[in-house]
Design a protein around this motif. Structure first.
Motif, PDB file in Angstrom:
ATOM      1  N   ARG A 120      -3.635  -0.054   8.690  1.00  0.00           N
ATOM      2  CA  ARG A 120      -4.034   0.251  10.070  1.00  0.00           C
ATOM      3  C   ARG A 120      -3.205   1.409  10.625  1.00  0.00           C
ATOM      4  N   ASP A 121      -1.959   1.523  10.166  1.00  0.00           N
ATOM      5  CA  ASP A 121      -1.051   2.575  10.636  1.00  0.00           C
ATOM      6  C   ASP A 121      -1.195   3.811   9.750  1.00  0.00           C
ATOM      7  N   SER A 122      -1.531   4.944  10.359  1.00  0.00           N
ATOM      8  CA  SER A 122      -1.739   6.186   9.603  1.00  0.00           C
ATOM      9  C   SER A 122      -0.492   6.615   8.836  1.00  0.00           C
ATOM     10  N   LYS A 123       0.677   6.249   9.329  1.00  0.00           N
ATOM     11  CA  LYS A 123       1.924   6.653   8.685  1.00  0.00           C
ATOM     12  C   LYS A 123       2.081   6.040   7.294  1.00  0.00           C
ATOM     13  N   GLU A 124       1.364   4.948   7.029  1.00  0.00           N
ATOM     14  CA  GLU A 124       1.498   4.260   5.744  1.00  0.00           C
ATOM     15  C   GLU A 124       0.484   4.733   4.705  1.00  0.00           C
ATOM     16  N   VAL A 125      -0.431   5.604   5.104  1.00  0.00           N
ATOM     17  CA  VAL A 125      -1.506   6.033   4.202  1.00  0.00           C
ATOM     18  C   VAL A 125      -0.957   6.696   2.947  1.00  0.00           C
ATOM     19  N   SER A 126      -0.015   7.625   3.112  1.00  0.00           N
ATOM     20  CA  SER A 126       0.489   8.385   1.958  1.00  0.00           C
ATOM     21  C   SER A 126       1.141   7.478   0.926  1.00  0.00           C
ATOM     22  N   SER A 127       1.881   6.460   1.363  1.00  0.00           N
ATOM     23  CA  SER A 127       2.552   5.579   0.402  1.00  0.00           C
ATOM     24  C   SER A 127       1.544   4.696  -0.335  1.00  0.00           C
ATOM     25  N   VAL A 128       0.507   4.221   0.376  1.00  0.00           N
ATOM     26  CA  VAL A 128      -0.535   3.418  -0.269  1.00  0.00           C
ATOM     27  C   VAL A 128      -1.284   4.265  -1.295  1.00  0.00           C
ATOM     28  N   LEU A 129      -1.625   5.497  -0.918  1.00  0.00           N
ATOM     29  CA  LEU A 129      -2.337   6.388  -1.836  1.00  0.00           C
ATOM     30  C   LEU A 129      -1.502   6.708  -3.064  1.00  0.00           C
ATOM     31  N   ALA A 130      -0.211   6.918  -2.862  1.00  0.00           N
ATOM     32  CA  ALA A 130       0.669   7.241  -3.993  1.00  0.00           C
ATOM     33  C   ALA A 130       0.654   6.108  -5.025  1.00  0.00           C
ATOM     34  N   ARG A 131       0.712   4.876  -4.550  1.00  0.00           N
ATOM     35  CA  ARG A 131       0.693   3.731  -5.467  1.00  0.00           C
ATOM     36  C   ARG A 131      -0.674   3.599  -6.136  1.00  0.00           C
ATOM     37  N   PHE A 132      -1.732   3.854  -5.371  1.00  0.00           N
ATOM     38  CA  PHE A 132      -3.094   3.769  -5.912  1.00  0.00           C
ATOM     39  C   PHE A 132      -3.315   4.844  -6.983  1.00  0.00           C
ATOM     40  N   PHE A 133      -2.871   6.071  -6.723  1.00  0.00           N
ATOM     41  CA  PHE A 133      -2.993   7.145  -7.704  1.00  0.00           C
ATOM     42  C   PHE A 133      -2.226   6.803  -8.984  1.00  0.00           C
ATOM     43  N   GLN A 134      -1.034   6.238  -8.802  1.00  0.00           N
ATOM     44  CA  GLN A 134      -0.215   5.861  -9.952  1.00  0.00           C
ATOM     45  C   GLN A 134      -0.948   4.832 -10.817  1.00  0.00           C
ATOM     46  N   ALA A 135      -1.658   3.924 -10.151  1.00  0.00           N
ATOM     47  CA  ALA A 135      -2.400   2.890 -10.875  1.00  0.00           C
ATOM     48  C   ALA A 135      -3.549   3.488 -11.686  1.00  0.00           C
ATOM     49  N   GLY A 136      -4.013   4.670 -11.297  1.00  0.00           N
ATOM     50  CA  GLY A 136      -5.133   5.298 -11.983  1.00  0.00           C
ATOM     51  C   GLY A 136      -4.755   6.073 -13.220  1.00  0.00           C
ATOM     52  N   LEU A 137      -3.466   6.258 -13.465  1.00  0.00           N
ATOM     53  CA  LEU A 137      -3.035   6.997 -14.647  1.00  0.00           C
ATOM     54  C   LEU A 137      -3.387   6.233 -15.918  1.00  0.00           C
ATOM     55  N   LYS A 138      -3.661   6.973 -16.977  1.00  0.00           N
ATOM     56  CA  LYS A 138      -4.017   6.322 -18.245  1.00  0.00           C
ATOM     57  C   LYS A 138      -2.887   5.445 -18.762  1.00  0.00           C
ATOM     58  N   SER A 139      -1.659   5.816 -18.414  1.00  0.00           N
ATOM     59  CA  SER A 139      -0.503   5.040 -18.873  1.00  0.00           C
ATOM     60  C   SER A 139      -0.301   3.759 -18.080  1.00  0.00           C
ATOM     61  N   ALA A 140      -0.992   3.629 -16.932  1.00  0.00           N
ATOM     62  CA  ALA A 140      -0.826   2.438 -16.093  1.00  0.00           C
ATOM     63  C   ALA A 140      -1.498   1.236 -16.752  1.00  0.00           C
TER      64      ALA A 140
END
Length: 816
Positions: free
Chosen positions: A556-576
């Motif tokens: 809900r807080d825009s300030k947290e978007v970048s950290s959530v996206l960073a974790r989500f992107f990391q999960a998408g790596l082939k090594s994840a």
């Protein structure tokens, strides 16, 4: 064919229909006369390269690229960098972004804009003081110039200042110098600032490099100086479409609208932005602050002869506050319409003889005087009395124009054990067409580009209040259909009448299960609202867990978007080991303006048609457009078009490059049907053509089969000419001439000798026996030769990306 565009185009070849798009844009620029070109081109069409066409077609015009977000700036800097690297052209570029990103002291301030304004006032006062001191010591003459960078005692003093104790902004100070003009002290850019500004134009300086490049100069001032000689200036939507901003910005940068070409990116957002610019909000906090401003300035106002203005302010402001306090008692949290005439009667009085306009003018005049007093007293330039005056001025529009709607809403906040309520009033603009036409009508030509201008004729009507005002081009999807699976539900829906129906809920759950479990890698599910997201949270979590995936929630807080996206992107790596499932809201913080490139996203699903909540305010919007364009067109523009754009933007996150593949799902039967409640006819042609209609159970089988059997396909290039043809070859069958850096005349002699004995050979662009700095790459070959150089030798040449070399062929007699 337009050879001028070829000379500016920085790529080895054109994508399908790309040249046609560029030539049409160039023609619009040459035509001028405030003409407009709307381009509906999906991701991968090469829209950004329109910049090459504009640079090729312009005469003495400057190009202003208009962007919505700061993140887009680097895209255009990359494009200009490629032009400079891959052609013999060197366009100059400048950009202005918010001070929150460029101010050297931004980390010291809670509010960068207020802090910057205050420090600029203090810095100018310091400069003026030092100039007077300098004239006293050096003598007064018309040639007197005070350069603070040469005042060692001043520099020593300000450089020792600490955060919270600053008497000026050292960066702004060193960007300016004081001089005399007709006996008055004036300010202008310092010589060092001008040098830094010129250097910015000579190079491509990215935002994260700006501080270092500017050194002890103000980046904002330096970038403004670089804009004066720039071929391309990058600004944001507000800079151009807010009249107050634009007039000040264009004067500052030396831009003449009649000699300016607008290139508006992500133009599907333009309507919402312009509506926001033409709206006005008045908070209870601002009214309280305005009352205090009047109280603290009462004596000065009387001395200035502003007794009438003071009396008006002391009458009006308490009445506005009383109105808001009554709203607080009602405690309305949702938006509601209020009667502007009743509000005016309450605020200005109910007498037969009333001068509302004069009273508003008196209030605004007092606000201007207090603002100047604040500036001279080194106080913050934020003026709440001016905000009140601006709002009352806008109130007139709400009384007389249906395109402006007066709204009220009340917020409740918990602070400690106490509950505080606060009312906000808003005059909301519903129709951007008048403002868009006004701005576009002042500029030489305008190009609007978007990946989701669908249908473009509806956007033209929305933006210009008529069809036929613009030239429109719609490009097909350039990415291979083999790289995507597009599904839509045959029965599922989020219509309120069926939202809780057991069979309907089961259908949606089956689509969710098929999508989350069946698509390998990261996927995102967009819901029409947070309430709907919460309704299906448990099933999504259960399915994700069973599939070995991790749930990520849009914060809900825009300030947290970048950290959530960073974790989500990391999960998408082939090594994840555990891919992600992102649950978000269509039209929310994670549905547009974020580049999910590569393996970051393999599928996107939109649950429901993301219509705006059908409130009384939305009904007002619908009625306005229905009365303007008729029931069908009006309802579509007011209600359905924004929903279509939210859905298309959400799906557009998956395919960001030609070699990316993924699954797209529209989980609502309205996307599958035409007429009535259906919206299928409004989908882009390529999507409507590829759409597969299925039940929840069928979707699982379709996704499984597609994942198992599909193969990625590449994208062919069109022929441009020299060094620009991609062939089917995967191997080099003919001899390769490996070359390093060599004079043109010598290489031509070598080519001529080889051509006598060989029908075809290759120029290798990499030779491992040569040092890197001695290698001759394809870009250098392109700069060295023209088509005519090869033709005179009886040769044709083309660059072959698949092998990274230049193929040279002998021209057959019948080719000449």
């Amino acid at each position: 064919m337009d050879p001028d565009i070829d000379r500016w185009f920085p790529y080895p070849g054109y994508r399908s229909h790309q040249r046609e798009m560029l030539e049409a844009a160039a023609e619009i620029v040459r035509t001028g006369g405030h003409s407009v070109f709307m381009v509906d081109a999906p991701t991968g069409s090469g829209k950004t390269s329109i910049l090459s066409a504009l640079l090729a077609a312009r005469n003495d015009q400057q190009i202003v690229v208009v962007l919505r977000t700061v993140s887009q700036v680097s895209i255009y800097l990359d494009e200009i960098k490629k032009i400079r690297q891959n052609t013999n052209k060197r366009p100059r570029v400048a950009y202005l972004v918010g001070k929150a990103k460029t101010c050297q002291l931004r980390d010291e301030m809670d509010s960068v804009y207020m802090g910057c304004d205050l420090l600029k006032i203090m810095t100018r006062q310091l400069l003026e003081s030092k100039m007077r001191e300098y004239m006293y010591l050096a003598g007064r003459s018309q040639d007197t110039v005070y350069d603070p960078s040469k005042d060692e005692s001043l520099l020593e003093l300000i450089m020792d200042e600490r955060e919270g104790e600053r008497s000026c902004c050292p960066y702004y100070l060193l960007s300016k110098e004081a001089y005399l003009l007709d006996g008055e002290i004036k300010f202008r850019s310092s010589r060092k600032a001008q040098e830094v500004g010129r250097a910015i134009g000579d190079n491509i300086i990215y935002l994260d490099e700006l501080d270092e490049h500017c050194g002890d100069m103000c980046p904002y001032e330096a970038m403004a100086l670089s804009a004066e000689d720039a071929d391309v200036v990058i600004l944001n939507y507000n800079h151009v479409f807010d009249d107050t901003y634009r007039d000040a910005m264009y004067n500052w940068l030396g831009l003449d609208p009649e000699k300016t070409i607008l290139l508006i990116d992500e133009a599907h957002n333009l309507g919402d932005t312009v509506r926001a610019v033409n709206s006005d909000v008045l908070s209870q906090f601002s009214v309280k602050k305005a009352i205090k401003e009047v109280e603290s300035s009462r004596m000065k106002a009387r001395k200035a002869g502003l007794n009438k203005s003071l009396a008006v302010a002391e009458q009006i402001l308490p009445r506005i506050m009383k109105f808001m306090e009554k709203m607080n008692e009602k405690g309305t949290s949702s938006e509601e319409w209020f009667d502007p005439h009743m509000f005016s009667d309450f605020v200005f009085g109910e007498s037969l003889v009333r001068e509302d306009d004069r009273m508003v003018a008196e209030l605004m005049n007092l606000g201007d005087v207090i603002a100047r007093q604040k500036e001279s007293g080194s106080e913050s330039s934020e003026m709440h009395l001016q905000k009140v005056g601006d709002f009352l001025f806008m109130l007139n529009f709400a009384k007389n124009d249906e395109a402006y709607v007066p709204l009220k809403y009340t917020d409740k906040r918990q602070v400690g054990g106490n509950t505080y309520t606060s009312t906000t009033l808003e005059i909301r603009n519903l129709d951007p067409s008048l403002q868009i036409e006004s701005v576009v009508g002042q500029h030489h030509a305008t190009i609007m580009i978007s990946g989701t201008f669908s249908p473009p004729e509806a956007y033209e009507l929305y933006y210009f209040a008529k069809n036929g005002r613009t030239a429109i081009m719609t490009l097909p999807n350039q990415f291979p259909p083999e790289n995507r699976l597009v599904l839509t539900a045959s029965r599922a829906t989020t219509q309120s009448s069926q939202r809780d129906d057991r069979d309907n809920v089961t259908e949606i759950q089956q689509h969710l299960e098929a999508f989350i479990a069946g698509v390998p890698g990261n996927v995102v599910v967009y819901f029409t609202s947070y309430n709907l997201l919460n309704q299906y949270m448990d099933i999504c979590t259960t399915v994700a867990k069973a599939a070995g995936k991790q749930i990520y929630l849009e914060p809900r807080d825009s300030k947290e978007v970048s950290s959530v996206l960073a974790r989500f992107f990391q999960a998408g790596l082939k090594s994840a080991t555990k891919p992600g499932v992102l649950l978000a809201v269509a039209g929310g913080k994670m549905s547009e303006g974020i580049d999910y490139r590569g393996e970051a996203l393999k599928g996107s699903m939109v649950v429901g048609l993301p219509l705006t909540a059908y409130t009384e305010i939305q009904k007002t919007v619908n009625e306005y457009y229905k009365s303007k364009y008729g029931n069908k067109q009006g309802m579509f523009i007011a209600y359905t078009l924004p929903a279509m754009n939210r859905a298309l933007q959400a799906l557009g996150r998956v395919h960001r490059a030609a070699d990316e593949d993924g699954v797209l799902v529209l989980c609502d039967f309205r996307f599958a049907s035409k007429g009535g409640m259906g919206v299928r006819e409004y989908l882009p042609d390529w999507m409507e053509r590829e759409l597969k209609v299925c039940s929840g159970r069928e979707s699982a089988q379709l996704i499984t089969e597609w994942v198992k059997h599909h193969k990625r396909a590449g994208v062919p290039l069109e022929t441009k000419g020299l060094l620009n043809v991609e062939t089917d070859k995967n191997e080099v069958q003919e001899p390769v001439l490996q070359i390093g850096k060599i004079k043109k005349t010598r290489l031509l002699n070598i080519l001529a000798k080889i051509a006598r004995s060989k029908k075809r050979f290759y120029l290798g662009t990499i030779n491992n026996q040569l040092k890197k700095e001695d290698r001759l790459d394809s870009t250098q070959l392109k700069e060295m030769f023209t088509d005519e150089d090869f033709y005179r030798l009886g040769l044709k040449a083309c660059y072959v990306p698949s092998i990274g070399e230049v193929e040279v062929k002998r021209i057959r007699n019948n080719d000449k």
